[in-house]
Design an enzyme around this catalytic site. Structure first.
Site: not given
Ligand code: BV8
Ligand code: ZN
Length: 249
Positions: A100, A102, A118, A147
């Protein structure tokens, strides 16, 4: 650090392994996660930045946020967690790394088969004519560039909320989840869909689900094992304890 005999046997005998990583695997490289204490979203809310409307409303703010993250990423390097996954890829017959993230750190570590769900912060494109832009010295700009071909706004090539994931990438990830014997879910809070559906897809077809995270997540109750700790410590330790020589035919 000890691991269950089941886990070691499962990986040792696996024909196919699928790994899903999130921001947690890059945390030990110094890249802030999204939702943790020091998380990126602490200051900004996802809806304020990681969505198309926010970009159109305030392109320079969103662009500046990505320029800040790109600059940060150029200053860090892959950590032992990324490197352990390169080693695992070499040892397993069929291996798919779905991320996930980038930040391009898996590729920089040497992973070959990286599926970017992503997008990739190092790539940008014009929202009008879709021309891909990479030669721009993107970090220097704190205004969203235009652009050269059509004057349209240039955006980062990442998937924002409400946007579809790259179709080919997600179908590759789903196929790997459907085929794998072991699914490792590393460093993700497992709250963003459809990425978070992949471990469940693997579970439903009988794969052994192992989560590696510093804390329990929404996935923990479904995983066969949750290894609490740092990915950069757990993954290398796990690889050291698996005797791949004893692989079956
Ligand atoms: C889509 C942009 C549909 C890039 C990101 C309600 C219910 C279910 C779903 C939804 C809903 N409402 C909306 C949705 C859909 C939505 C979604 O899921 N929302 C969630 C928040 C509820 N999803 C979307 O919109 C997706 N598209 O569904 O389209 C559609 C259908 C038809 C037509 C059109 C559209 C698009 C999802 C992508 C969004 N983009 N970012 C950027 O800027 O990076 S999301 C963002 O969160 C990042 O991309 C990241 O990759 C992603 C997930 O986060 P994590 O990687 O898990 O990071 P996080 O900080 O959360 O957690 C880190 C973890 O690591 C923690 O658990 C921590 O404990 C652990 N950790 C920390 N240190 C360590 C460790 N583990 C091990 N070792 C360590 N050292
Ligand atoms: Zn253009």
């Amino acid at each position: 650090m000890t691991f269950s005999d089941t886990l070691k046997a499962r990986i040792q005998t696996a024909q196919s392994v699928c790994v899903l990583t999130g921001a947690g695997i890059s945390a030990e490289s110094g890249v802030p996660t999204f939702r943790g204490e020091e998380g990126l979203w602490k200051k900004f809310k996802p809806e304020e930045l990681a969505n198309f409307q926010a970009f159109i409303r305030n392109p320079d703010l969103v662009w500046e946020w990505y320029a800040y993250r790109r600059k940060l990423i150029h200053e860090v390097k892959p950590n032992p967690g990324h490197v352990a996954l390169v080693e695992l890829e070499r040892r397993v017959k069929e291996f798919t790394l779905v991320t996930q993230n980038v930040d391009n750190l898996h590729r920089r570590a040497g992973s070959q088969s990286v599926v970017e769900l992503h997008g990739n912060i190092e790539r940008s494109y014009c929202i009008e004519c879709k021309t891909v832009v990479s030669e721009l010295n993107l970090d220097a700009l704190n205004r969203a560039p235009r652009c050269e071909r059509c004057g349209g706004l240039i955006r980062p090539d990442v998937v924002w909320f409400g946007e579809m994931l790259p179709v080919e990438a997600f179908s590759k990830a789903e196929a790997a989840a459907l085929r794998c014997d072991v699914f490792l879910c590393v460093g993700t809070s497992a709250v963003v869909y459809p990425a978070a559906s992949l471990p469940i897809t693997a579970l439903d077809q009988g794969a052994y689900i192992v989560e590696i995270n510093r804390e329990y997540t929404d996935l923990s109750s479904r995983a066969h094992e949750t290894l609490i700790g740092k990915a950069g410590e757990i993954l290398p330790a796990l690889l050291r304890q698996i005797n791949f020589q004893q692989r079956g035919s």
